[in-house]
Design an enzyme around this catalytic site. Structure first.
Site, PDB file in Angstrom:
ATOM      1  N   CYS A  44       0.437  -0.701  -0.193  1.00  0.00           N
ATOM      2  CA  CYS A  44      -0.029  -0.374  -0.246  1.00  0.00           C
ATOM      3  C   CYS A  44       0.960   1.359  -0.126  1.00  0.00           C
ATOM      4  O   CYS A  44       0.606   2.753  -0.498  1.00  0.00           O
ATOM      5  CB  CYS A  44      -0.929  -0.086   1.460  1.00  0.00           C
ATOM      6  N   HIS A 101      -3.119   7.248   1.799  1.00  0.00           N
ATOM      7  CA  HIS A 101      -3.699   5.764   1.208  1.00  0.00           C
ATOM      8  C   HIS A 101      -5.297   5.865   1.409  1.00  0.00           C
ATOM      9  O   HIS A 101      -5.446   6.060   2.777  1.00  0.00           O
ATOM     10  CB  HIS A 101      -2.093   5.131   1.705  1.00  0.00           C
ATOM     11  N   ASN A 109      -9.621   0.135  -0.819  1.00  0.00           N
ATOM     12  CA  ASN A 109      -8.746   0.299  -0.681  1.00  0.00           C
ATOM     13  C   ASN A 109      -8.189  -0.882  -1.907  1.00  0.00           C
ATOM     14  O   ASN A 109      -7.649  -1.613  -1.919  1.00  0.00           O
ATOM     15  CB  ASN A 109      -8.182  -0.487   0.608  1.00  0.00           C
TER      16      ASN A 109
END
Ligand code: UT7
Length: 365
Positions: free
Chosen positions: A112, A254, A284
């Protein structure tokens, strides 16, 4: 004069297929209410069978090149945790898919945080003179490593790609990447993991259990590390570039969980409405999340040239990072995706067009 990387274009692409919370609640013990209230996510995108990460990356990359007004770059860096193959890397496949010739192209793996690591890599290629322009892509077919029946992970993740073009420039220009901070702690490797498929498992010579090929995460622990590391990394990079917190126009963090985004904004004493959020629609998307959010916000006209933008991420590894840049004057305007050379391929759409069609207002950002 110092040679730095300057943002010259953005692009993104998401699969057309939408998976809503209600659809997930139909196949596991969860609810729309739980997912929305605990994560802020309402729906996510999922690739059709046969679509791989490089397909998304090529579509996003094409849009970014067009936004930059370029047909050629000197290198391609792809951040992904879901490469098309374990070997070779996805970067060369993306470069070939874009017709970019025999340029350096490779992957960066920081899950990520991958986009920030790739941004640092692209910026280094420019600073060292290896390339004049670099296409930096974050792309994931993340649902391919998610157990579709696991309520701990399936509601959280989605597929997509975002890309930026970097070019050589100087620090005074709008779009200049002024500072980067990166970090990792491999002692936390087991917090987020796909246990099987790598040399650790394969060297045993045993066939792994099917569930070991799926993504696992200790969510509650990750939450705490994520907030702390994104705050610290953000403060470090702001100090490095000499910006006060009050001077930051936009936080593009993020997109893991709206509660994490708000906690980071609160810790940094930034107004929550300055934290760009699109996770309600995409969940996500791992390495894709920051460039997808950047491109979509740019497409909505959220940023003004010269705006001070803070990027930050936390991910498996553990890895984290932050970057400070000013927003460029993308005088070509955002990519409308209507040029004949820009066929998206099957089932792919531009994220920002979808957002524009949905007429999302600033209050929902
Ligand atoms: O991208 C890399 C970084 N990743 C992240 O940043 C993710 C970080 N973590 C998170 O976003 C959150 O920790 C989660 C969304 C994963 C979980 O939210 P939480 O508020 O931390 O929930 P929890 O894990 O503490 O679980 C609370 C309750 C538990 O039940 P009990 O033990 O209180 O009875 C879970 O079993 O919610 C239950 N639960 C669910 N219930 C309905 C967990 N998942 C679900 C679900 N639907 N999908």
């Amino acid at each position: 004069m110092t040679r730095v990387a300057v943002l010259a274009g953005t692009g993104s692409a998401v699969p057309a297929r939408v998976v809503t919370n209600e659809q997930l609640a139909g196949r596991m013990d969860t609810s729309d209410d739980w997912i929305r209230s605990r994560t802020g996510i309402a729906e996510r995108r999922m690739v059709e069978p046969g679509t791989a990460t490089s397909d998304l990356a090529v579509a996003a990359g094409r849009r970014a090149l067009r936004s930059a007004g370029l047909h050629r770059v000197g290198a391609v860096v792809v951040a992904t945790a879901t490469p098309d193959y374990q070997c070779p890397a996805t970067g060369p496949i993306v470069a070939a898919g874009l017709g970019l010739g025999e340029i350096p192209a490779f992957d960066v793996g920081a899950v990520c945080s991958g986009f920030l690591y790739a941004l640092a890599t692209g910026s280094g290629l420019i600073a060292s003179g290896v390339a004049e322009q670099v296409l930096v892509v974050g792309a994931e077919a993340f649902t391919t490593i998610i157990d579709p029946t696991d309520r701990n992970t399936a509601p959280l993740f989605g597929d997509g790609a975002g890309a930026v073009v970097l070019r050589a420039g100087d620090p005074e220009e709008p779009g200049a990447l002024l500072g980067l901070n990166l970090g990792s702690d491999g002692l936390l490797a087991d917090l987020i993991m796909v246990p099987a498929g790598g040399s650790r498992q394969r060297s045993h010579g045993n066939v792994a259990a099917p569930e070991d090929h799926y993504f696992t995460m200790r969510g509650r622990e990750v939450f705490k590390h994520a907030v702390r590391r994104m705050e610290e990394s953000s403060r470090t990079v702001l100090e490095q570039v000499g910006w006060q917190l009050a001077e930051v126009d936009w936080l593009v963090a993020h997109q893991a969980n709206i509660r994490i985004l708000h906690a980071v904004a609160d810790q940094l004493r930034l107004p929550r409405e300055r934290a760009v959020a699109n996770l309600d629609r995409y969940g996500n998307t791992s390495a894709a999340s920051i460039p997808l959010a950047l491109d979509e916000a740019a497409g909505r006209g959220l940023f003004t040239p010269g705006d001070r933008i803070l990027l930050t991420a936390f991910g498996a590894g553990a890895t984290w990072g932050a970057a400070a840049l000013t927003w460029p004057d993308l005088s070509n305007g955002p990519d409308l995706g209507n040029g004949p050379a820009l066929s998206n391929g099957p089932g792919l759409s531009s994220a920002w067009e979808l957002a524009a069609a949905a007429m999302v207002g600033p209050a929902q950002l």
